[in-house]
Design a protein around this motif. Structure first.
Motif, mmCIF file in Angstrom:
data_model
loop_
_atom_site.group_PDB
_atom_site.id
_atom_site.type_symbol
_atom_site.label_atom_id
_atom_site.label_comp_id
_atom_site.label_asym_id
_atom_site.label_seq_id
_atom_site.Cartn_x
_atom_site.Cartn_y
_atom_site.Cartn_z
ATOM 1 N N LYS A 15 -67.615 -15.405 31.341
ATOM 2 C CA LYS A 15 -68.350 -16.071 32.422
ATOM 3 C C LYS A 15 -69.128 -15.067 33.269
ATOM 4 C CE LYS A 15 -65.228 -19.989 32.984
ATOM 5 N NZ LYS A 15 -64.252 -20.639 33.871
ATOM 6 N N VAL A 16 -68.471 -13.972 33.634
ATOM 7 C CA VAL A 16 -69.122 -12.950 34.459
ATOM 8 C C VAL A 16 -70.291 -12.336 33.703
ATOM 9 C CG1 VAL A 16 -68.813 -10.673 35.519
ATOM 10 C CG2 VAL A 16 -67.122 -12.464 35.910
ATOM 11 N N SER A 17 -70.078 -12.026 32.437
ATOM 12 C CA SER A 17 -71.145 -11.445 31.620
ATOM 13 C C SER A 17 -72.338 -12.396 31.534
ATOM 14 C CB SER A 17 -70.627 -11.132 30.220
ATOM 15 O OG SER A 17 -71.673 -10.690 29.392
ATOM 16 N N ILE A 46 -67.273 -21.519 26.275
ATOM 17 C CA ILE A 46 -66.839 -20.218 26.788
ATOM 18 C C ILE A 46 -65.480 -19.843 26.193
ATOM 19 C CG2 ILE A 46 -66.069 -19.021 28.888
ATOM 20 C CD1 ILE A 46 -68.468 -20.449 30.292
ATOM 21 N N GLN A 47 -64.595 -20.817 26.064
ATOM 22 C CA GLN A 47 -63.280 -20.564 25.489
ATOM 23 C C GLN A 47 -63.394 -20.043 24.050
ATOM 24 O OE1 GLN A 47 -64.361 -23.353 26.887
ATOM 25 N NE2 GLN A 47 -62.828 -24.257 28.229
ATOM 26 N N ALA A 102 -64.618 -16.379 24.111
ATOM 27 C CA ALA A 102 -63.536 -15.494 24.559
ATOM 28 C C ALA A 102 -62.511 -15.290 23.453
ATOM 29 C CB ALA A 102 -62.873 -16.068 25.808
ATOM 30 N N THR A 124 -61.086 -12.194 27.995
ATOM 31 C CA THR A 124 -60.762 -13.317 28.868
ATOM 32 C C THR A 124 -61.993 -14.196 29.074
ATOM 33 O OG1 THR A 124 -61.349 -12.129 30.891
ATOM 34 C CG2 THR A 124 -59.057 -11.905 30.101
ATOM 35 N N GLU A 125 -61.736 -15.457 29.391
ATOM 36 C CA GLU A 125 -62.830 -16.365 29.710
ATOM 37 C C GLU A 125 -63.599 -15.855 30.917
ATOM 38 O OE1 GLU A 125 -61.715 -20.503 29.988
ATOM 39 O OE2 GLU A 125 -60.299 -20.266 28.327
ATOM 40 N N SER A 126 -62.885 -15.264 31.848
ATOM 41 C CA SER A 126 -63.521 -14.714 33.040
ATOM 42 C C SER A 126 -64.547 -13.647 32.666
ATOM 43 C CB SER A 126 -62.461 -14.134 33.978
ATOM 44 O OG SER A 126 -63.072 -13.576 35.109
ATOM 45 N N LYS A 127 -64.197 -12.799 31.729
ATOM 46 C CA LYS A 127 -65.134 -11.746 31.307
ATOM 47 C C LYS A 127 -66.398 -12.355 30.719
ATOM 48 C CE LYS A 127 -65.896 -7.727 28.488
ATOM 49 N NZ LYS A 127 -65.353 -6.519 27.951
ATOM 50 N N HIS A 167 -73.132 -14.840 33.584
ATOM 51 C CA HIS A 167 -73.733 -14.978 34.910
ATOM 52 C C HIS A 167 -74.650 -13.791 35.213
ATOM 53 C CE1 HIS A 167 -74.187 -16.135 39.096
ATOM 54 N NE2 HIS A 167 -73.834 -14.910 39.438
#
Length: 186
Positions: free
Chosen positions: A166-168, A151-152, A155, A161-164, A170
């Motif tokens: 991960k959310v995508s 994921i890193q 990103a 961001t890593e969060s973006k 998911h």
């Protein structure tokens, strides 16, 4: 050297084609193999097997896109090697993590995800699903679940961001699970 020139050399059974194949595609195929396998020696072995399989397959096959053709060979070779190593408990955590992540939302066990992926109906449905997604969503999904990128890495490559990511991923997994259920596949 261009892909078609390399294919022509392989077709003519000239060893220069094999040399050109290795020179032009070692980094690309090595990246794919290293995402599945953690040991450098195992990656090198898969690369050698990939060159041999390409040499043996061309002719009679004449791939239209050599890069994609080699990508498929090295990925399958790496997965087969991983299966052998898994029995010895020497496997890459990153690859296993991405397969388990995908399997959770699609309700496949990590042991049988590869069996499901090999079924033509699932492959067709997956391709149809991905065609309907935004480009960024598709690229994140393929980089994570085909190339098994971290994921890193994704990103960083897309400057998000890593969060973006991960959310995508998911949301895409959830949408895929619903799509496959609606299609009667999962």
């Amino acid at each position: 050297m261009e892909e078609q020139e390399i294919i022509d050399l392989l077709w003519q059974r000239k060893e220069e084609g094999l040399t050109a194949l290795q020179e032009n595609f070692k980094a690309y195929c090595g990246k794919i193999a290293s995402q599945v396998l953690s040991q450098r020696e195992d990656v090198e072995e898969c690369l050698n097997d990939t060159w041999l399989k390409a040499w043996q397959a061309i002719p009679p096959e004449r791939p239209q896109f050599l890069r994609a053709y080699l990508g498929k060979i090295v990925k399958n070779t790496s997965i087969n090697k991983l299966k052998m190593l898994k029995a010895k408990k020497r496997f890459s955590e990153g690859f296993t993590e991405s397969v388990e992540e995908l399997g959770e939302d699609l309700h496949f066990s990590s042991d049988n995800v590869e069996e499901h992926v090999n079924q033509q109906a699932l492959v067709d449905a997956l391709n149809q699903f991905l065609e309907k997604q935004k480009k960024e969503t598709r690229v994140f999904f393929v980089r994570r679940y085909f190339y098994h990128d971290e994921i890193q890495e994704i990103a960083k490559a897309f400057q998000v961001t890593e969060s973006k990511v991960k959310v995508s991923l998911h949301r895409t997994r959830q949408a895929l699970a619903k799509y496959l259920k609606d299609e009667g596949i999962a």
